[in-house]
Design an enzyme around this catalytic site. Structure first.
Site, PDB file in Angstrom:
ATOM      1  N   LYS A  15       0.843  -1.199   0.000  1.00 34.55           N
ATOM      2  CA  LYS A  15       0.000   0.000   0.000  1.00 34.55           C
ATOM      3  C   LYS A  15       0.883   1.256   0.000  1.00 34.55           C
ATOM      4  O   LYS A  15       2.095   1.161   0.131  1.00 34.55           O
ATOM      5  CB  LYS A  15      -0.966  -0.038   1.185  1.00 34.55           C
ATOM      6  CG  LYS A  15      -1.847  -1.309   1.217  1.00 34.55           C
ATOM      7  CD  LYS A  15      -2.759  -1.436   0.012  1.00 34.55           C
ATOM      8  CE  LYS A  15      -3.277  -2.800  -0.324  1.00 34.55           C
ATOM      9  NZ  LYS A  15      -4.027  -3.603   0.555  1.00 34.55           N
TER      10      LYS A  15
HETATM   11  C1  PLP Z   1      -5.146  -4.613   0.717  1.00 33.47           C
HETATM   12  C2  PLP Z   1      -6.593  -4.432   0.699  1.00 33.47           C
HETATM   13  C3  PLP Z   1      -7.397  -4.779   1.799  1.00 33.47           C
HETATM   14  C4  PLP Z   1      -6.944  -5.647   2.928  1.00 33.47           C
HETATM   15  O1  PLP Z   1      -5.927  -5.235   3.642  1.00 33.47           O
HETATM   16  P1  PLP Z   1      -5.059  -6.223   4.551  1.00 33.47           P
HETATM   17  O2  PLP Z   1      -4.316  -5.250   5.380  1.00 33.47           O
HETATM   18  O3  PLP Z   1      -4.184  -7.028   3.648  1.00 33.47           O
HETATM   19  O4  PLP Z   1      -5.993  -7.064   5.356  1.00 33.47           O
HETATM   20  C5  PLP Z   1      -8.741  -4.443   1.766  1.00 33.47           C
HETATM   21  N1  PLP Z   1      -9.281  -3.857   0.699  1.00 33.47           N
HETATM   22  C6  PLP Z   1      -8.562  -3.553  -0.392  1.00 33.47           C
HETATM   23  C7  PLP Z   1      -9.243  -2.900  -1.541  1.00 33.47           C
HETATM   24  C8  PLP Z   1      -7.203  -3.853  -0.436  1.00 33.47           C
HETATM   25  O5  PLP Z   1      -6.493  -3.573  -1.541  1.00 33.47           O
END
Ligand code: PLP
Length: 374
Positions: free
Chosen positions: A185
């Site tokens: 992210k």
């Molecule tokens: C990465 C992601 C998540 C989940 O996040 P985690 O921290 O891996 O549990 C949720 N929604 C979207 C759209 C994502 O890209």
């Protein structure tokens, strides 16, 4: 000749991250009780114009808390895009409510607002907006529908940290909005997430849900509700604070990676590229996704397997929620068809897009892909 592999993601960590983490070790504050957690909540929620931030252990945990805080249950429906991560739907299903999926728009890949309107019933309680792959969903028509029908909005801005829609921050649009700080992210805490909201009641509920819904005062171990241990540690928050200070730099870098790929792949045959801007936002290219249009390939995997042999890492697009075996077995989504989401899932993938990527790596990945498509 052997080539160094180009990984699909590489995070950027620096001296500030080391300094803040060292402070956790030096002070002994490593658990969720440490001071960085609240500082990270305050600074992050301020950055996206929200009153309250509740740091949790992942984006998935944030979605669980957000859906649970809305008091959904059997008989309720929540509308969401089919093309998204499983966490969006599992959070709904675990409340007992029914997920109702919507197809993707062909060019921006986010959910189709007209179909959202068509799916609203007297049972609908909430709409989940997801910003996918770097372009925000056009929130205006969806917020209008929510307002008109008195529905809650949960906004999944995991892929849109620092992104804006008509100048307003993503994460500022939901009754509750959620983020993830997974290493791919825009900023990372290793694992981590956050719920943000302007509603004090919902914030209190989310704080309780992430901390086992402990009782107050002397009744600490008497529980009125079921929660989770979804707490974020001080070490994660230390990373988050350091990363937050680099967010603008990270966003510039993502945009640059996307534009470089766009230019390098402009002439490549049989490939649909992400659009670089819409009337409401610039694409920040959380990842650089492409869709294989050339019918010579029956699926994206034929291309990504060739890329793998050329040491270029890729990831497929999400698999549609309405096609998930786990939900089909529950009797959900019988007869549901979403042609665009199904096509994107089968023919879409993304190229190496991490913040640590060099220009040379981008150009080599693009060149390999162009050769495969020729
Ligand atoms: C990465 C992601 C998540 C989940 O996040 P985690 O921290 O891996 O549990 C949720 N929604 C979207 C759209 C994502 O890209």
């Amino acid at each position: 000749m052997t080539m160094d592999p180009i990984p699909v993601n590489t995070p950027l960590l620096g001296d500030r991250e080391r300094d803040y983490l060292m402070r956790c070790i030096e002070t002994g504050w490593i658990s969720s009780e440490g001071p960085f957690v609240q500082e990270f909540e305050n600074k992050f929620s301020a950055r996206v114009n929200r009153q309250h931030g509740i740091a949790v252990s992942s984006g998935t945990a944030a979605l669980d808390c957000a859906m649970a805080a809305l008091d959904l249950g059997p008989g309720d429906e929540v509308i969401l895009p089919s093309l998204t991560i499983i966490s969006c739907a599992s959070a709904i299903v675990r409340t007992g409510a029914k997920p109702v999926t919507v197809d993707s728009l062909p060019d921006v890949w986010n959910m189709n607002p007209e179909e959202v309107a068509a799916k609203i019933t007297p049972q609908t309680k909430a709409i989940l907006i997801v910003h996918l792959y770097g372009l925000p969903a056009d929130v205006d028509p969806i917020l209008e529908l929510a307002e008109k029908h008195g529905l809650a909005v949960v906004e999944d801005a995991a892929e849109a940290i620092g992104q804006t829609h008509r100048g307003r921050p993503c994460g500022s649009f939901g009754t509750l909005s959620v983020f993830s700080f997974y290493p791919n992210k825009h900023i990372t805490t290793g694992e981590g997430g956050m719920i943000v909201t302007d509603c004090e009641d919902l914030a209190t509920k989310c704080r309780s849900l992430r901390n086992l819904c402990f009782g107050s005062g002397n009744q600490r171990f008497e529980h009125e509700h079921l929660g989770w241990n979804y707490r974020m540690t001080n070490m994660q928050a230390a990373l988050g604070l350091a990363q937050l200070e680099s967010l603008d730099e990270h966003l510039k870098k993502k945009r640059r990676i996307g534009m470089t790929y766009g230019k390098a792949l402009e002439q490549t045959l049989g490939l649909a590229l992400p659009i670089s801007e819409t009337p409401y936002a610039e694409n920040l290219f959380w990842v650089f996704g492409v869709v294989v249009e050339n019918k010579r390939f029956s699926a994206a995997t034929e291309v990504t397997e060739s890329l793998a042999t050329r040491a270029v890492g890729t990831r497929p697009f999400f698999w549609p929620i309405h096609e998930q075996p786990v939900f089909r077995r529950m009797g959900l989504f019988d007869g549901v068809v979403h042609p665009m989401a199904e096509k994107l899932a089968r023919r879409g993938f993304y190229l190496p897009s991490g913040l640590g990527l060099t220009e040379e790596q981008i150009l080599r990945a693009a060149k390999e892909l162009t050769q495969i498509m020729a």
